[in-house]
Design an enzyme around this catalytic site. Structure first.
Site, short mmCIF file in Angstrom:
data_model
loop_
_atom_site.label_atom_id
_atom_site.label_comp_id
_atom_site.label_asym_id
_atom_site.label_seq_id
_atom_site.Cartn_x
_atom_site.Cartn_y
_atom_site.Cartn_z
CD GLU A 134 -2.40 -1.20 2.84
OE1 GLU A 134 -2.35 -0.19 3.57
OE2 GLU A 134 -2.92 -2.27 3.17
CE LYS A 193 4.91 5.31 7.11
NZ LYS A 193 5.04 6.78 7.11
CG ASP A 209 4.11 12.43 4.91
OD1 ASP A 209 3.99 11.92 6.03
OD2 ASP A 209 5.08 13.13 4.56
CE1 TYR A 219 -3.59 2.39 9.13
CE2 TYR A 219 -3.37 4.40 7.83
CZ TYR A 219 -3.27 3.73 9.05
OH TYR A 219 -2.85 4.40 10.15
CE LYS A 270 9.80 7.42 5.78
NZ LYS A 270 9.75 7.85 7.14
CB CYS A 276 7.18 48.20 -8.39
SG CYS A 276 6.87 46.86 -9.56
CB CYS A 312 6.23 49.80 -12.95
SG CYS A 312 5.46 49.88 -11.32
CB CYS A 369 3.48 47.09 -7.33
SG CYS A 369 3.47 48.33 -8.62
CB CYS A 429 2.71 47.79 -12.33
SG CYS A 429 4.06 46.61 -12.28
S1 IVH Z 1 -0.44 0.66 8.69
C1 IVH Z 1 0.21 -1.59 12.29
N1 IVH Z 1 -0.82 1.60 6.26
O1 IVH Z 1 2.11 5.56 8.67
C2 IVH Z 1 0.18 -0.79 11.09
N2 IVH Z 1 0.00 3.08 7.93
O2 IVH Z 1 4.05 4.55 11.25
C3 IVH Z 1 -0.15 0.61 11.34
N3 IVH Z 1 0.32 5.36 7.14
O3 IVH Z 1 0.60 5.72 11.82
C4 IVH Z 1 -0.14 1.48 10.20
N4 IVH Z 1 -0.36 5.03 5.08
O4 IVH Z 1 -0.18 7.27 9.98
C5 IVH Z 1 -0.41 1.87 7.52
N5 IVH Z 1 -1.26 2.29 4.09
C6 IVH Z 1 -0.85 2.56 5.34
C7 IVH Z 1 -0.43 3.85 5.73
C8 IVH Z 1 0.00 4.07 7.03
C9 IVH Z 1 0.10 5.92 5.96
C10 IVH Z 1 0.87 6.07 8.32
C11 IVH Z 1 0.02 5.96 9.54
C12 IVH Z 1 0.83 5.24 10.56
C13 IVH Z 1 2.23 5.47 10.07
C14 IVH Z 1 3.12 4.29 10.35
#
Ligand code: IVH
Length: 669
Positions: free
Chosen positions: A115, A117, A119, A226, A315, A409, A412, A427, A432
Site C-alpha cells: 500500500e 504510505k 503522508d 487502511y 521509505k 516596484c 515599474c 505595488c 504596472c
Molecule cells: S499501517 C500496524 N498503512 O504511517 C500498522 N499506515 O508509522 C499501522 N500510514 O501511523 C499502520 N499510510 O499514519 C499503515 N497504508 C498505510 C499507511 C499508514 C500511511 C501512516 C500511519 C501510521 C504510520 C506508520
C-alpha cells in the site's frame, strides 16, 4: 571520561533535541527541521541505545510513538493501541525484514499486501449500531484526541454504514490533503498574509485539529482507510486483503493502488514502481507499507513494542536536498502582490533539477530566518511547488545578508505599500506592466473566461505589440492583427478569435472572478453573481449592502468597492459591455427549485450544519423551514437528542429524515 559516561551524555543530548522537535511536529504542527534531519537524529539515538541497552529508559523518544495530545479536545482511550510502522531505507533492509519473517513463519513464500504510505495523520473511526460515534487521532498510540466533529466534515468518511456491518467496530486510516488542495490553500493563505503550512502533512494535521470544525470543513481533506482495528458481533475476513475489499463494500474509501503481492520479487517491484511514479500521485506518499496478508500469520508474528513485526514501511529517498540560496527575486502578481522567490544554486531533488523555490512573503522569510547566501534545505514533491524548509544555521559564514523588500516596484518603479496587519507587499501602480500582464493571464485562465490559446507568451506579445492594453481589448481584436504574430498563422489566429467570441457567453460568476479583484476567489464570485444578477448592480453596491450577504466580510466588501471606484476599472467594464460581454445571472423561479413547496422542521442537534445554516440552505433551494410540526410538514429532520417534535411527527405520520438523508436532499452529499 569513560565510554559509558560519554554515551550517557550523548544520549541525554540527543533525547532533549528530539523531544523538542517531537513537540514542534506532533503538538504544534510546526516543525523546525526537515524529516530527513529528524530521521537521522533518531537513527543516531537508536544506535547509541543499541550499543548501550542499559541506558534505555521508558521515557526515551525511541520508546514511544508520538507526543501527548493537547488538552483542548476530549481524550479517547484506544481499546486497541494504534501501532506505527518500522522503517527500512533500502532493498537490502527490506530483504532482511522479509527473511526474518519468512524464518519465523517457517515458510519461504507467503502473501503480502503493498500500500502507499500516505503522508497525513492516522485516525481511528468507531461505528456503533451503524453510526459513526467517535473519530480520534492516534495521539501517543494509547490515548488520542476526540476529533469526531472535525472528521465528520470530511466527505469521504461515511457517517453511517449498511446494516450488514458489525454492530461495533473500528477502522483506521490516513487523513491527508491532496497536493492540489494544499497548493491552493497555501496560495490563499499567502494572499491573506496567514502563516503557510510547510507540507501537506502539516496542513492536514493542522486542519483536523481545529477547535472550530467549520474551518476543517473548508479544508480539502480526504482519507484512505487502511485497516480494521477490531470488530464485534459479526465474523470478518481472515486476510488483510479481503478485509480491505470488505471495508470497501461497507462504503469506506480504500486506495485503489493497493496490491496483493505473492512473493518478494513482486514486493520489490511494487516499491520500485511507485518510487519512480510518486511525483504523479495526487497525494504525498513517503513510502510503501508492506503487510503480511494472513491475519493468523500476523497474530503469530506479533509486535515488538509499538511496531508490528508483520508490517514494515519501505521509505522513499528524501525529497529534500541542501543547496545555496544565491539571491531572492521578486515576481509581481496580478493584484500587485510582490511575491519573493528563491534563486538557487541548481540542485537535483528526487530526480528533478530545482533552480527556484517559493518564498511567499517577507514575514515568512523572517520567520524561517532565511538569509541570502545561506545553505538551505529545499523540499520538492510532485506538483507541490518547491519550497525552502529552512536554513542550515551551522553552515553560516557571517557573510549572509538579510532580505528586505524594496521600496520601489522592481518592474515599474511604483511605490510599494503594505497595509497594517497584512503580510503581502503591493505595488501601488495599477498600470504596472507586470500587473497588467498577470491580470490578462488571469482573465483568460481556465477558471476565468477560459479562452484557450492565449498563454503566457501570447499575453506578453499582445501587450508588447500594443494590440491590447487590458482584457476588454481582447474582444476588439481582428484576425488580421493576430496572424502576422510570430509563427501564428491563419488557422491559429481564427481559433483564438473564435475562442474569444465564445467566451462572451461565460457566466457572470466567471466574469467576476476573471476581473481579478483582490480577495475574490471562485466561490465568492459565485455568491456575488447569485446576489446581484449583473455586473452593473454589483459595481454600485455599498460596503453595507455587500457585508449583509452571508459569506462576504468587510475585507472582501472593501476590496470590491475600491475596485469599482477606480475610473480605469469602470472604463474596462464599459468596454466589455460595449463588446457584448455582459452576462446576466437569471433568477430561477422559486417553483422550479428542487425543494419547492416542501416544508421542513428540524429537531435536535445537527452535526454538520448549524440550525441557521440548515434553514438558509432549505430556503435557498425553494423550501420552507418551520419551527413546529403540523399536518403541512413534509419532513421532520431528526438530529441528536430530538425534542417533543419527534413524538408529534410520529402521531401525525410525518416522514422523518436522518441528517445524512437531509444532507442528500440539500445536495450536500
Ligand atoms: S499501517 C500496524 N498503512 O504511517 C500498522 N499506515 O508509522 C499501522 N500510514 O501511523 C499502520 N499510510 O499514519 C499503515 N497504508 C498505510 C499507511 C499508514 C500511511 C501512516 C500511519 C501510521 C504510520 C506508520
Amino acid at each position: 571520561m569513560t565510554d559509558l559516561a560519554q554515551a550517557k551524555q550523548e544520549i541525554a543530548r540527543l533525547r532533549a533535541i528530539i523531544n523538542h522537535h517531537n513537540y514542534r511536529y506532533y503538538v504544534l504542527d510546526s516543525p523546525e527541521i526537515s524529516d530527513a534531519e529528524y530521521d537521522s537524529l533518531m537513527q543516531e539515538l537508536k544506535q547509541w541505545e543499541t550499543e548501550y541497552p542499559q541506558l534505555v529508559t521508558p521515557d526515551s523518544p525511541t520508546q514511544r510513538v508520538g507526543a501527548a495530545p493537547v488538552a483542548a479536545f476530549g481524550v479517547v482511550v484506544h481499546p486497541l493501541p494504534l501501532l506505527s510502522l518500522g522503517n527500512v531505507f533500502s532493498e537490502e533492509e527490506l530483504l532482511s525484514w522479509y527473511n526474518r519473517i519468512s524464518r519465523l513463519l517457517g515458510q519461504p513464500q507467503f502473501d503480502l499486501v503493498g500500500e502507499h504510505k500516505i503522508d497525513g495523520l492516522a485516525v481511528a473511526l468507531t461505528y456503533v449500531d451503524r453510526q459513526l460515534t467517535t473519530g480520534a487521532t492516534r495521539g501517543d498510540g494509547s490515548r488520542g484526541e476526540n476529533i469526531t466533529s472535525n472528521l465528520r466534515t470530511i466527505r469521504s468518511i461515511p457517517l453511517s454504514v449498511p446494516p450488514e456491518a458489525p454492530p461495533r467496530f473500528e477502522v483506521r486510516g490516513e487523513v491527508f490533503m491532496p497536493k492540489a488542495g494544499f497548493n491552493q490553500l497555501n496560495r490563499e493563505r499567502a494572499e491573506e498574509g496567514l502563516p503557510l503550512f510547510a507540507n501537506p502533512r502539516n496542513a492536514a494535521a493542522g486542519s483536523v485539529r481545529q477547535l472550530d470544525s467549520r474551518i476543517t470543513a473548508k479544508r480539502p481533506l480526504d482519507i484512505y482507510i487502511y485497516m480494521l482495528g477490531y470488530a464485534e458481533g459479526r465474523p470478518t475476513p481472515t486476510t488483510h486483503w479481503e478485509t480491505l475489499v470488505y471495508l470497501k463494500q461497507l462504503g469506506f474509501k480504500i486506495n485503489p493502488n493497493n496490491r496483493l503481492l505473492t512473493n518478494l520479487e513482486q514486493v520489490k517491484q511494487f516499491c520500485n514502481q511507485w518510487q519512480e511514479k510518486r511525483d504523479g500521485l495526487p497525494y504525498e506518499a513517503d513510502g510503501i507499507a508492506i503487510k503480511v496478508d494472513s491475519l493468523a500469520q500476523q497474530q503469530r508474528l506479533g509486535n515488538i513494542r509499538h511496531e508490528p513485526r508483520w508490517a514494515i514501511a519501505y521509505k522513499f529517498p528524501a525529497i529534500q536536498a541542501f543547496t545555496k540560496l544565491k539571491d531572492i527575486g521578486i515576481n509581481v502578481g496580478r493584484t500587485g502582490t510582490l511575491n519573493p522567490y528563491a534563486i538557487l544554486e541548481p540542485v537535483v531533488v528526487g530526480g528533478v533539477v530545482i533552480k527556484h523555490a517559493a518564498l511567499h512573503n517577507e514575514a515568512d522569510i523572517r520567520r524561517k530566518d532565511i538569509r541570502i547566501g545561506d545553505t538551505v534545505i529545499v523540499q520538492r514533491a510532485g506538483e507541490v511547488i518547491p519550497e525552502i524548509v529552512g536554513p542550515v544555521v551551522s553552515k553560516r559564514t557571517g557573510k549572509e545578508r538579510e532580505f528586505t523588500m524594496p521600496s520601489r516596484c522592481p518592474v515599474c518603479g511604483g511605490k510599494i505599500t503594505r497595509a497594517e496587519g497584512e503580510a503581502m507587499h503591493y505595488c501601488s501602480n495599477a498600470a504596472c506592466p507586470a500587473q497588467i500582464r498577470e491580470r490578462l493571464r488571469h482573465f483568460v485562465s481556465r477558471p476565468g473566461m477560459d479562452i484557450r490559446g492565449i498563454g503566457e507568451k501570447l499575453s506578453a506579445t499582445l501587450l508588447k505589440e500594443g494590440l491590447v492594453k487590458d482584457a476588454a481589448d481582447l474582444y476588439y481584436l481582428k484576425k488580421e492583427q493576430l496572424s502576422p504574430i510570430d509563427r501564428m498563422g491563419d488557422k491559429s489566429a481564427s481559433n483564438i478569435i473564435s475562442a474569444i467570441n465564445n467566451s462572451r457567453k461565460q457566466s457572470l460568476a466567471r466574469l467576476i472572478f476573471a476581473l481579478g479583484i483582490r480577495h475574490i476567489g471562485e466561490e465568492t464570485a459565485d455568491i456575488l453573481s447569485r446576489e446581484f444578477h449583473c455586473l452593473d448592480i454589483l459595481a454600485n453596491a455599498s460596503v453595507e449592502e455587500l457585508t449583509s450577504i452571508r459569506g462576504i466580510g468587510t475585507e472582501i466588501a472593501s476590496s470590491l468597492v475600491a475596485f469599482f471606484k477606480l475610473d480605469e476599472n469602470r472604463r474596462i467594464i464599459r468596454k466589455l459591455k460595449d463588446a457584448g460581454v455582459n452576462p446576466k445571472e437569471e433568477a430561477v423561479p422559486v417553483k422550479e427549485l428542487p425543494l419547492a413547496g416542501q416544508e421542513f422542521v428540524i429537531t435536535g442537534r445537527l452535526e454538520t450544519l448549524g440550525r441557521h445554516e440548515a434553514e438558509a440552505r432549505i430556503k435557498a433551494l425553494g423550501g420552507t423551514a418551520k419551527g413546529d410540526v403540523t399536518r403541512k410538514t413534509a419532513y421532520l429532520v431528526v438530529g441528536t437528542e430530538p425534542g417533543s417534535k419527534l413524538a408529534k411527527a410520529k402521531t401525525l405520520g410525518i416522514k422523518q429524515l436522518t441528517e445524512e438523508e437531509f444532507l442528500t436532499r440539500l445536495r450536500m452529499r
